[in-house]
Design a protein around this motif. Sequence first.
Motif, PDB file in Angstrom:
ATOM      1  N   PRO A 109      -2.524  -3.874  -4.635  1.00 34.83           N
ATOM      2  CA  PRO A 109      -2.932  -3.442  -3.287  1.00 34.83           C
ATOM      3  C   PRO A 109      -3.536  -2.047  -3.192  1.00 34.83           C
ATOM      4  O   PRO A 109      -4.244  -1.757  -2.238  1.00 34.83           O
ATOM      5  N   THR A 110      -3.256  -1.160  -4.167  1.00 29.48           N
ATOM      6  CA  THR A 110      -3.742   0.214  -4.074  1.00 29.48           C
ATOM      7  C   THR A 110      -4.495   0.596  -5.350  1.00 29.48           C
ATOM      8  O   THR A 110      -3.981   0.393  -6.459  1.00 29.48           O
ATOM      9  N   MET A 121       0.841  -1.185   0.000  1.00 33.62           N
ATOM     10  CA  MET A 121       0.000   0.000   0.000  1.00 33.62           C
ATOM     11  C   MET A 121       0.885   1.246   0.000  1.00 33.62           C
ATOM     12  O   MET A 121       2.047   1.214   0.400  1.00 33.62           O
ATOM     13  N   CYS A 173       2.669  -7.749  -0.489  1.00 34.23           N
ATOM     14  CA  CYS A 173       2.586  -7.777  -1.954  1.00 34.23           C
ATOM     15  C   CYS A 173       3.688  -8.688  -2.497  1.00 34.23           C
ATOM     16  O   CYS A 173       4.796  -8.238  -2.809  1.00 34.23           O
ATOM     17  N   SER A 228     -13.175  -8.029  -6.897  1.00 32.74           N
ATOM     18  CA  SER A 228     -12.328  -7.657  -5.755  1.00 32.74           C
ATOM     19  C   SER A 228     -11.750  -8.865  -5.031  1.00 32.74           C
ATOM     20  O   SER A 228     -10.664  -8.803  -4.463  1.00 32.74           O
ATOM     21  N   ARG A 264      -8.474  -3.507   0.350  1.00 29.25           N
ATOM     22  CA  ARG A 264      -7.324  -2.826  -0.226  1.00 29.25           C
ATOM     23  C   ARG A 264      -7.388  -1.339   0.075  1.00 29.25           C
ATOM     24  O   ARG A 264      -8.399  -0.836   0.586  1.00 29.25           O
TER      25      ARG A 264
END
Length: 564
Positions: A456-457, A1, A73, A450, A486
Motif C-alpha cells: 500500500p505504501t 498506508m 491490507c 501498478s 496507493r
Amino acid sequence: MLRALSVRNFAVVESIDVEFEPGFTVLTGETGAGKSILVDALALLLGGRFDALQLRGADARAELSAVFDVADCAAARAWLEAEGLAADAEDRAGELVLRRQQDPQGRSRAWINGQPVTIAQLAGLGALLVDLHGQHAHQALAHAGAQRMLLDAYGGTPSLADDTARAWREHRDAEARRTAAASAARASAAERDVLSARLRELEALAAQPGEWDELSARQRRLAHSRALQQTAGEASDALTEGDDALVSRVARIGQRLLQAASIDPALGRAAELIAPASIQLDEAARALRDYLRSQELDPGELDRAEARIAAMHETARRHRVRPEELPEFEAATRARLDEIAQESDLAALTAAVDAASRRYETLATELSAERQAAAAKLARRVTAAMQTLAMKGGRFDVRLEPLREAASYGREEVEFAIATHPKQAPGPLARVASGGELARVALAIQVSSSEVAAIPTLVFDEVDAGIGGAVAATVGKLLQALAEGRQVLCVTHLAQVAAHADHHFRVVKLSARDGVSSSLDALAGSARVGELARMIAGSEVTPKTIAHADELYRQHRRAGVRSS
C-alpha cells in the motif's frame, strides 16, 4: 498506508512527529538538512539494521514509532493473525503500531501492537506494508525472490506459484518416504525373519489371556491335593463317624436342654441357640462328603499343569517378558509384521512419487508458460517508461534462466536485467544500475505493474538523482499517477517533482548549543510556492522565480484532491 511517524534522538533529529495523508507526499530541504533521515527511520521500523552512528548522542536512546492503517491490507492483517499479534482494539480500527528502540550499548528492542517481537518479524511485516526504493533503504528489486514474486503478480499467477510450491514439497516428501523405505529394506527383512520365527513359536504355544493365573492356582491346588483330602476326611469323620461324633453329640445336648426347659423355661434360650448350630454342623459334614467325592485324583493332571507352566515360563524367559504377558506379546509381534509389510511396499511408494512428480511437472510447465508471456509484456512496458526517465535508448529485460534441478518456485530463476543506454549490454539490475537509476527503474516497474501491486505504501529516495528539466517533470507525473491507487512518499530536490505532490513537507536544519538538529514543516499555499522557488533558484529567490514557482505549482497540482 502510513498514517504517522515519530522520531526521537535519531541522527540530527531530536524530536519529530509527522502525520501523513493518502496520495503523493514529498519531502524537500537543503542539502544536509536531513531529508532522508525520515526514510532511514522508517527503514529501521521495517526491520533494517541500526548503526551506532545513527544515535543522536553518546548517551541518547533512539525511539522510533509508526502508525499504519491496515484496514485495506489483507496480507498484513493475515500476517498479524498468523503471528498472534493482532491486538483486538487496534485490529478492529485497522490500526497497526510499530515501535523500535536502540540504546548506546547496541541493544535493540521492537514491538508490534505493544507486543515484543524480533527484528526478523518486523522485516516480515514491513515487506507487506512499505516498498522502499533508494540507496539507503531496502532495495527489494535487487533480490531474485522479489523479482520472481513481482513477475508472478504481474502475470496473475501467485496462486499457480503456490500450487507449484506445494506440489514440489509433496514430491520431495514422497521421495523421502521411498528412500527411507529402500534404505531400511534390508534391516526390515532381517527383522521380519526374526519376528516370523517368534510368531510361529507363540502361535504354537497359544497362550490365552488369564491362563497363567488360572494355571498357577490349579498347580498349587493339585500339589497339595493329598493333604487337602486328608484334612477333609478327618474333619468329616469327627463330625459324623462313631458314637462320639460332633453332630450326634450336639443333637443329644439340644434334645436334653429342650426337655429340661419344660421344667425351667430359663434353659429355653440355650436350647434355641444350639438348634441352628446342630443344623450348620450337619451341613458342614455334607459339604465335606461332597468335596471328598469330587476329589478323585488324576495322577497325570498335576504333571500336565506343571509341564504347561514350564513351557510358558521358558518362552517368556527367552523373549524377556512375563508369562502373563505372552498373549499381548504375540499380538504386538503380529502387528509389527503387518507394519513392516506396509512399509516395504516399494511399489506403492514409487507410484506415489510418480504421481507427485507428474503433478509438479504439469504445474511448473504451466507456470513457465505464464511467466514467459508476462516477462515479455513487462519488459516492453518498463522499457517504454525508461525512455522518459533519462535512460533513453535503455532496455529492460526479464530473463528466465532454466534451473538444473526443479525448485519449489518452478523450473526457472527470474532475473531483471537492464541497459541504461544503447551501447550497454543488459546486466543484472542490482549490479548495473546506480542508486538513482535503480530508483527510477523501480518507479518504471511500479507504474507498469501498478494494477497488480499489493503493497500500500511506496517510498522513493533519490528517484530524481542526475535528472532535471522535462525528465524531472515526467518523474513527478509518474509519481502522481502512481499515487492514484496507493500512498507515495518521495524525497526530492527538484521543484518539477515536488510540484506534482498532493502534500509537501520541508526539512530544515537548525543550529543549537548542543549541535544541529532537524525539524519538519508542513507547507501549504504561499509557503509551498516559496519552497518551490528556493528549489528552483537556490538562495537568490526573485519575484520572477516566485512567479515561475507559482505557475509550476498551479500547472501540476491534481484536480479533485485536497492538496497542501
